[in-house]
Design an enzyme around this catalytic site. Structure first.
Site: not given
Ligand code: 13P
Length: 255
Positions: A10, A98, A100, A176, A237-238
């Protein structure tokens, strides 16, 4: 047989009420779906809501994971959380490395490795992320980057420890962005990860470790991705921020 594993990351989204409501909704849908045996499912809320979410759900049906932790067990580390703290609030899993955290917050392979060892020692199931950037892919360096991340982030584990780790292949350019790696692109990296593990450990361990794919996974592309022989689940993610789209992905893991 590797049990498929779908986890929702999330990230820094949702407030307390919506986190609890979403987790409860997913858990009720899982119960109705009767899929608990066939697929492992977890959500990873923001750390401040872990306690509330873990208390609200039946964690034998819907697991709860953190998005990060610190490797030290306790002490003067302002703002950090230890593995024991995560266990204490009901986490079974922790996402480590991750992209990020690697790219925005400067987390290195060495730091991920320290966290991984602390998570394993505490009994958390780590989900260790690896993945190349777009320039790295375009330069033909994808497998080299993945091998470097594997040997740095996952260094020094016993075979027994390795077998309990979940790896998430998340190409940075697909996170993302709405761009997904094609099933063939993802499968190539997943297969290579298995070869790396076979070389470092043995075939049995290589075949037992679950490797999730992450990067713009949605109900519409999940079946093709999860249909690949070496893709054992998804880190979402999303599409994990809404119960129907998340369950649409879980559904593909069972089918
Ligand atoms: P998205 O599914 O939003 O592309 O993000 C993937 C993610 O970073 C899951 O850890």
């Amino acid at each position: 047989m590797r049990r498929p594993f779908i986890a929702g990351n999330w990230k820094m989204n949702l407030d307390r009420n919506s986190s609890v409501a979403l987790a409860t909704n997913i858990m009720e849908k899982l119960k109705a779906f009767g899929a608990a045996q066939d697929v492992e499912v977890a959500v990873c809320p923001a750390s401040c809501y872990l306690d509330a979410v873990a208390t609200a759900v039946d964690r034998s049906i819907l697991g709860v994971g953190a998005q990060n932790m610190y490797h030290e067990p306790k002490g003067a580390f302002t703002g950090e959380l230890s593995a024991a703290m995560l266990l204490d609030v009901g986490c079974q899993y922790v996402i480590l490395g991750h992209s990020e955290r690697r790219h925005i917050l400067g987390e290195t392979d060495a730091a991920v490795n320290q966290k991984l060892k602390a998570a394993l020692a505490a009994g958390l199931v780590p989900i260790v992320c690896v993945g190349e950037t777009l320039p790295q892919r375009e330069a033909g360096k994808t497998l080299e980057v993945i091998r470097t991340q594997f040997s740095g982030s996952l260094a020094g584990l016993t075979g027994e420890q390795m077998a309990t780790v979940v790896i998430a292949y998340e190409p940075v350019w697909a996170i993302g962005t709405g761009k997904t790696a094609s099933p063939e692109q993802a499968e190539e990296v997943h297969l290579d990860l298995r070869k790396i593990m076979a070389d470092c450990y043995n075939n049995q361990i290589a075949e037992s470790v679950r490797i999730q794919y992450g990067g713009s996974v949605k109900p519409s592309n999940a079946a093709d991705l999860l249909g690949q022989p070496n893709i054992d689940g998804a880190l979402v993610g999303g599409a994990s921020l809404e119960a129907d789209s998340f369950m649409g992905i879980v559904d593909k893991a069972v089918g």
